[in-house]
Design an enzyme around this catalytic site. Sequence first.
Site, PDB file in Angstrom:
ATOM      1  N   ASP A 240       0.875  -1.165   0.000  1.00  0.00           N
ATOM      2  CA  ASP A 240       0.000   0.000   0.000  1.00  0.00           C
ATOM      3  C   ASP A 240       0.919   1.224   0.000  1.00  0.00           C
ATOM      4  OD1 ASP A 240      -2.198   1.739   0.379  1.00  0.00           O
ATOM      5  OD2 ASP A 240      -1.846   1.682   2.555  1.00  0.00           O
ATOM      6  N   ASP A 242       0.045   5.140   0.771  1.00  0.00           N
ATOM      7  CA  ASP A 242      -0.120   6.113   1.862  1.00  0.00           C
ATOM      8  C   ASP A 242      -0.250   5.374   3.206  1.00  0.00           C
ATOM      9  OD1 ASP A 242      -0.100   8.061  -0.136  1.00  0.00           O
ATOM     10  OD2 ASP A 242      -2.276   7.956  -0.391  1.00  0.00           O
TER      11      ASP A 242
HETATM   12 MG   LIG Z   1      -2.908   3.292   3.356  1.00  0.00          MG
END
Ligand SMILES: [Mg+2]
Length: 394
Positions: A240, A242
């Site tokens: 992932d 962010d």
């Molecule tokens: Mg995230």
Amino acid sequence: MDTTRQVVILVGGRGTRLGNLTDENPKPLLPVGDRPFLSYLLDTIIRQGFDKIVLLAGYRSAQIADFVAAYDAHGADIRIVTETEPLGTGGALYNALDQLDQQFILMNGDTLFDINLNAFAAPQLAPALCRLALRTVDDTSRYGRVTLQHGHVNSMAEKGVAGEGLINGGIYLLDKAAIAGIGAGFCSLENEVFPELLAQGRLTGLEYSNFFLDIGIPVDYDLAQTAIPALADRPAAFLDRDGVINEDSNYAHRPDQIRWIPGAFEAVRLLNDSGYNVFVVTNQAGIARGMYDALAVNQLHDWMQQEFRRHGAHIDGFHFCPHHPEFDTACDCRKPEPGMLIAATAAMPSRLQGSFLIGDKDSDIQAANRFGIPGHSFQGDENLRDFVARIIEK
Ligand SMILES: [Mg+2]
């Protein structure tokens, strides 16, 4: 200095050691598994972000051109420079002088030495003019032995020295100045240029124990039929974005908004070095919300890739979902759906076994599980490299 973009590959040799196998094919195009050897070599170069390739062709160059025309280079620029008579390794390189960047990687077209090319090329060369990738082997007698002292090449012996040691792995980081004085005509890098650089103290080396196979030797060409397809069958690490590689700072979409998570570069480099395909999979609902567009996300990801490469690492693919259910009809890419993981492995085949995802939200973990792989929850309270090291040690 900018990151090194160019890789030059020697594909022009006659391949006499393989007997009549190379009567009809240039050696780099010999089949390995179900496709030409050169396709594996180019795949490993291009996936690491090098987008300028020069092939130094000679013997049966028309077949090299046909191969390149059919090869999917994922946007990389592949040029062919053909010698009209055999010029040797140095002569072939000098023949392409006007095509060369100031700093570039040179490699043999018959050898797969699976090293991290970004890490190899990351530091600047000066005052050295050439850096060699050296391979540790149990017995150097079949090759020439190389010795290193404090990172500088101390000697390059002829073949026949038995016992454990270092050999020239056939990958070089070169400054154009190292070859500018060669002049036209036949020249061997190994016999003429490198001894000169060695004498001047301008030849350095880095040691590796990574996968190394020279298909120019009949017994190793046989071995390549299973070993190279197996090497290309890598697991995937999905990250992932962010909250995992950069802080989740509310819809970041410009480089000045990115604050890297401690250990992010080192974590990706560890995954690169450990044989994973590394994919970023990120929900970007800011696009659906009209806060920024897909171009901004692509430009941000291009910048992130350059930052990774400057740190000796690379991402194999960035994938984002631009949708949000408030603004779009249901999509199959927004996590917790596994669509981005499916797309990533369609673009770059990866094996499920050993694959995993790291995310900071439940929807990340759910996407991993729906895809059939484990998901690991990262909450930012640990260096990301240490977190990754614990996962891949298992
Ligand atoms: Mg995230």
